[in-house]
Design an enzyme around this catalytic site. Structure first.
Site, PDB file in Angstrom:
ATOM      1  N   LYS A 151      19.527  17.302  15.425  1.00  0.00           N
ATOM      2  CA  LYS A 151      20.394  16.728  14.383  1.00  0.00           C
ATOM      3  C   LYS A 151      21.455  17.776  14.074  1.00  0.00           C
ATOM      4  O   LYS A 151      21.201  18.757  13.384  1.00  0.00           O
ATOM      5  CB  LYS A 151      19.546  16.426  13.129  1.00  0.00           C
ATOM      6  CG  LYS A 151      19.992  15.250  12.306  1.00  0.00           C
ATOM      7  CD  LYS A 151      21.296  15.370  11.578  1.00  0.00           C
ATOM      8  CE  LYS A 151      21.340  16.312  10.419  1.00  0.00           C
ATOM      9  NZ  LYS A 151      22.739  16.585  10.017  1.00  0.00           N
ATOM     10  N   THR A 206      19.205  28.047   2.098  1.00  0.00           N
ATOM     11  CA  THR A 206      17.852  28.315   1.600  1.00  0.00           C
ATOM     12  C   THR A 206      17.364  27.128   0.766  1.00  0.00           C
ATOM     13  O   THR A 206      16.182  26.757   0.849  1.00  0.00           O
ATOM     14  CB  THR A 206      17.853  29.629   0.787  1.00  0.00           C
ATOM     15  OG1 THR A 206      18.258  30.681   1.677  1.00  0.00           O
ATOM     16  CG2 THR A 206      16.483  29.962   0.239  1.00  0.00           C
ATOM     17  N   GLY A 209      16.254  24.446   3.094  1.00  0.00           N
ATOM     18  CA  GLY A 209      15.091  24.975   3.819  1.00  0.00           C
ATOM     19  C   GLY A 209      13.815  24.867   3.002  1.00  0.00           C
ATOM     20  O   GLY A 209      12.750  24.512   3.532  1.00  0.00           O
ATOM     21  N   GLU A 226      15.549  29.411   9.473  1.00  0.00           N
ATOM     22  CA  GLU A 226      16.549  30.492   9.512  1.00  0.00           C
ATOM     23  C   GLU A 226      17.522  30.177   8.388  1.00  0.00           C
ATOM     24  O   GLU A 226      18.298  29.228   8.488  1.00  0.00           O
ATOM     25  CB  GLU A 226      17.290  30.526  10.857  1.00  0.00           C
ATOM     26  CG  GLU A 226      16.438  30.854  12.055  1.00  0.00           C
ATOM     27  CD  GLU A 226      15.928  32.290  12.077  1.00  0.00           C
ATOM     28  OE1 GLU A 226      16.276  33.081  11.187  1.00  0.00           O
ATOM     29  OE2 GLU A 226      15.152  32.603  12.994  1.00  0.00           O
ATOM     30  N   CYS A 260      25.267  33.891   8.889  1.00  0.00           N
ATOM     31  CA  CYS A 260      24.124  34.272   8.048  1.00  0.00           C
ATOM     32  C   CYS A 260      23.857  35.768   8.127  1.00  0.00           C
ATOM     33  O   CYS A 260      23.232  36.332   7.244  1.00  0.00           O
ATOM     34  CB  CYS A 260      22.888  33.462   8.424  1.00  0.00           C
ATOM     35  SG  CYS A 260      22.608  33.380  10.184  1.00  0.00           S
ATOM     36  N   GLU A 352      25.089  34.331  -1.543  1.00  0.00           N
ATOM     37  CA  GLU A 352      25.745  34.200  -0.239  1.00  0.00           C
ATOM     38  C   GLU A 352      27.009  33.359  -0.413  1.00  0.00           C
ATOM     39  O   GLU A 352      26.928  32.184  -0.779  1.00  0.00           O
ATOM     40  CB  GLU A 352      24.793  33.520   0.750  1.00  0.00           C
ATOM     41  CG  GLU A 352      25.376  33.431   2.141  1.00  0.00           C
ATOM     42  CD  GLU A 352      24.424  32.787   3.147  1.00  0.00           C
ATOM     43  OE1 GLU A 352      23.840  31.736   2.832  1.00  0.00           O
ATOM     44  OE2 GLU A 352      24.278  33.334   4.252  1.00  0.00           O
TER      45      GLU A 352
HETATM   46  P1  NAD Z   1      22.794  22.664   4.651  1.00  0.00           P
HETATM   47  O1  NAD Z   1      21.558  23.459   4.532  1.00  0.00           O
HETATM   48  O2  NAD Z   1      23.033  21.562   3.683  1.00  0.00           O
HETATM   49  O3  NAD Z   1      22.890  21.983   6.113  1.00  0.00           O
HETATM   50  C1  NAD Z   1      22.303  22.490   7.291  1.00  0.00           C
HETATM   51  C2  NAD Z   1      21.746  21.335   8.125  1.00  0.00           C
HETATM   52  O4  NAD Z   1      20.718  20.675   7.386  1.00  0.00           O
HETATM   53  C3  NAD Z   1      22.781  20.234   8.424  1.00  0.00           C
HETATM   54  O5  NAD Z   1      22.519  19.693   9.711  1.00  0.00           O
HETATM   55  C4  NAD Z   1      22.493  19.193   7.364  1.00  0.00           C
HETATM   56  O6  NAD Z   1      22.895  17.890   7.737  1.00  0.00           O
HETATM   57  C5  NAD Z   1      20.986  19.273   7.266  1.00  0.00           C
HETATM   58  N1  NAD Z   1      20.421  18.810   6.004  1.00  0.00           N
HETATM   59  C6  NAD Z   1      20.998  18.842   4.778  1.00  0.00           C
HETATM   60  N2  NAD Z   1      20.176  18.287   3.866  1.00  0.00           N
HETATM   61  C7  NAD Z   1      19.061  17.905   4.513  1.00  0.00           C
HETATM   62  C8  NAD Z   1      17.844  17.267   4.120  1.00  0.00           C
HETATM   63  N3  NAD Z   1      17.618  16.931   2.853  1.00  0.00           N
HETATM   64  N4  NAD Z   1      16.903  17.015   5.053  1.00  0.00           N
HETATM   65  C9  NAD Z   1      17.104  17.379   6.337  1.00  0.00           C
HETATM   66  N5  NAD Z   1      18.240  17.965   6.772  1.00  0.00           N
HETATM   67  C10 NAD Z   1      19.204  18.227   5.881  1.00  0.00           C
HETATM   68  O7  NAD Z   1      23.994  23.668   4.652  1.00  0.00           O
HETATM   69  P2  NAD Z   1      25.525  23.335   4.288  1.00  0.00           P
HETATM   70  O8  NAD Z   1      25.670  22.431   3.130  1.00  0.00           O
HETATM   71  O9  NAD Z   1      26.153  22.905   5.541  1.00  0.00           O
HETATM   72  O10 NAD Z   1      26.016  24.790   3.848  1.00  0.00           O
HETATM   73  C11 NAD Z   1      25.734  25.232   2.524  1.00  0.00           C
HETATM   74  C12 NAD Z   1      25.455  26.705   2.496  1.00  0.00           C
HETATM   75  O11 NAD Z   1      24.282  26.975   3.302  1.00  0.00           O
HETATM   76  C13 NAD Z   1      26.507  27.584   3.123  1.00  0.00           C
HETATM   77  O12 NAD Z   1      27.582  27.793   2.290  1.00  0.00           O
HETATM   78  C14 NAD Z   1      25.697  28.806   3.438  1.00  0.00           C
HETATM   79  O13 NAD Z   1      25.529  29.589   2.297  1.00  0.00           O
HETATM   80  C15 NAD Z   1      24.378  28.248   3.878  1.00  0.00           C
HETATM   81  N6  NAD Z   1      24.297  28.109   5.357  1.00  0.00           N
HETATM   82  C16 NAD Z   1      23.583  29.031   6.050  1.00  0.00           C
HETATM   83  C17 NAD Z   1      23.531  28.926   7.418  1.00  0.00           C
HETATM   84  C18 NAD Z   1      22.761  29.903   8.237  1.00  0.00           C
HETATM   85  O14 NAD Z   1      23.125  30.155   9.385  1.00  0.00           O
HETATM   86  N7  NAD Z   1      21.668  30.458   7.746  1.00  0.00           N
HETATM   87  C19 NAD Z   1      24.178  27.914   8.095  1.00  0.00           C
HETATM   88  C20 NAD Z   1      24.880  26.956   7.367  1.00  0.00           C
HETATM   89  C21 NAD Z   1      24.921  27.083   5.996  1.00  0.00           C
END
Ligand code: NAD
Length: 455
Positions: A151, A206, A209, A226, A260, A352
């Protein structure tokens, strides 16, 4: 879903979003494909993965250009990213025949262990490194005999969809690797909740996650996380300060800070603080910002308008800053390189930001440097700059993070382990143990003497 070029705000593509029904059908197809895939001879599975790697290599430029358009990454970075996906597939292919178990001495028989595949694995990827992070889960999971449902993030599904086409062209069985673009709370959540999914590999925030881990607990589903980071870059007075200052911009500006592992807290020993700042200013200002398609460009735009608003909420472009770079005006989600001087407890030094923003903090001695470095819930990466080998080892061991580098900012190699301490994550990806994270160990005792129970 409309896919927007973040450098120009032009529409790149419109694609359908997967529904929970699509997810359910994909899990069923994947489960069927996985049964025959795991039954293949290891050498045949490895050959399929090498052919997939070759297909990625042949289409490297096309994949890189797609990444430039959907994610705004500078083309040099995008080429590296496509190459990283290829390398992961090759590395994992080399592990298929080497996923060996153990023979453990017992009385009255033979005791051996097997690495059994988990079944169907869901990889939920973010937008910051769409191809590498997809491949970090995809390649070892397939190599260990699993099927994969990927996904991608809402903003960056195009390279993932192309990878799935290349997998089919390379001869991977239908259904074994499927891509389900869609909204996180819809398609992502349906994958996490689906009883047919054995493991979730998640990279992202986070906050999300934690929700995923809680949902996985209900089914004792395996999970790798991660998550974010707020990594320190610690510069001691005995370091090569010129080199440390020259390397610092790349450590928080690469990928426009959407990394990250970004070293977004720069801790500098007070006796060299002024010198370091003097050297940092021209280094930051000469970091080339602009058209991602230009090979000379080092920094592109942020991923979206919403993300730029998030970065601005920490530091408006008008806020006082110690150093501020240039950024294009007009179309595109541009934001300038920004260096703040601050204190360890500032919000900008704790949370972050995920943009091209670093906070510089002075420290007196080694103990204070370690204390500030560890004053965070995160623990992903960190750098230590010193000429004193003992100090380099002491501080690397004392900083509570998964990936440390000395006189360097390098944290990620596909053949070394990667992952976080604390709230930066759970489990490890990459490295020699990559395939084991996608297998259950099964122990089998075979009695050789029918009269012995075995002890
Ligand atoms: P996010 O955690 O919302 O999204 C990451 C992935 O998770 C995407 O594919 C998203 O569609 C999916 N996702 C979102 N909600 C979900 C749910 N309830 N169930 C299952 N999957 C879900 O991250 P974001 O909104 O794209 O970014 C927000 C912040 O997260 C960033 O500003 C940054 O601080 C952090 N981030 C960290 C990393 C990393 O590499 N560790 C990567 C992206 C974002």
């Amino acid at each position: 879903m409309d896919i927007i070029n973040p450098a120009t705000e032009e529409l790149v593509a419109t694609i359908p979003a997967a529904t929970p029904q699509d997810v359910d059908a994909a899990v069923r197809r994947a489960a069927e494909a996985q049964r025959s895939w795991s039954a293949l001879a290891p050498g045949d599975r490895a050959r399929h993965l090498r052919r997939f790697a070759d297909a990625v290599d042949t289409h490297l430029e096309e994949l890189a250009q797609l990444e430039v358009r959907e994610a705004g990454h500078p083309v040099g970075n995008a080429r590296w990213e496509a190459g990283n996906a290829r390398d992961l597939l090759e590395y994992a292919a080399g592990g298929v025949e080497r996923l060996t178990g153990a023979q453990i001495p017992v009385a009255g028989g033979l005791n051996v262990t097997f690495h059994e595949p988990l079944g169907v694995v869901a990889v939920i990827a973010p937008w910051n490194f769409p191809m590498p992070i997809a491949a970090w889960g995809l390649a070892p999971a397939l190599a260990a005999g699993n099927a994969v449902l990927l996904k991608p993030a809402e903003t960056t599904p195009l390279t993932a969809l192309r990878l799935a086409e290349l997998a089919l062209e390379a001869g991977l069985p239908e259904g074994l690797f499927q891509v389900l673009p869609g909204a996180g709370p819809v398609a992502g959540d349906a994958l996490v909740e689906h009883p047919g999914v054995a493991k979730v590999v998640f990279t992202g925030s986070t906050a999300v996650g934690k929700q995923i881990m809680a949902k996985c607990a209900a089914g004792v589903k395996r999970v790798t996380l991660e998550l974010g980071g707020k990594s320190p870059n610690i510069v001691f007075a005995d370091a090569d300060v010129e080199r440390a200052a020259a390397a610092a911009p790349g450590s928080f500006l690469d990928n426009t800070g959407q990394d990250c592992c970004a070293r977004s807290r720069i801790l500098v020993q007070r006796s060299v603080y002024d010198r370091f700042m003097e050297l940092l200013e021209p280094a930051v200002k000469s970091f080339a910002v602009g058209d991602p398609a230009d090979p000379a460009t080092q920094m592109g735009p942020l991923i979206s308008a919403a993300h730029r608003e998030r970065v601005r909420s920490y530091v408006p472009e008008s806020a006082p800053a110690a150093i501020r770079g240039e950024a294009p005006t007009g179309k595109g989600f541009w934001y300038p390189a920004t260096v703040l001087e601050g204190r360890p407890e500032d919000r900008t030094a704790v949370e972050e930001i995920f943009g091209p923003v670093a906070v510089v903090i002075p420290f007196e001695d080694e103990a204070e440097a370690v204390r500030i470095a560890n004053a965070t819930d995160y623990g992903l990466s960190g750098s230590v700059w010193t000429r004193d080998v003992s100090r380099a080892v002491r501080v690397s061991r004392a900083v509570a993070a998964g990936n440390l580098s000395v006189n360097s900012h390098s944290s990620v190699r596909y053949w070394t382990p990667f992952g976080g301490f604390g709230q930066s994550g759970l489990g490890r990806e990459l490295g020699p143990g990559a395939l084991s994270a996608f297998a259950e160990i099964k122990n089998v005792f075979i009695a050789t003497d029918p009269l012995t129970e075995g002890t």
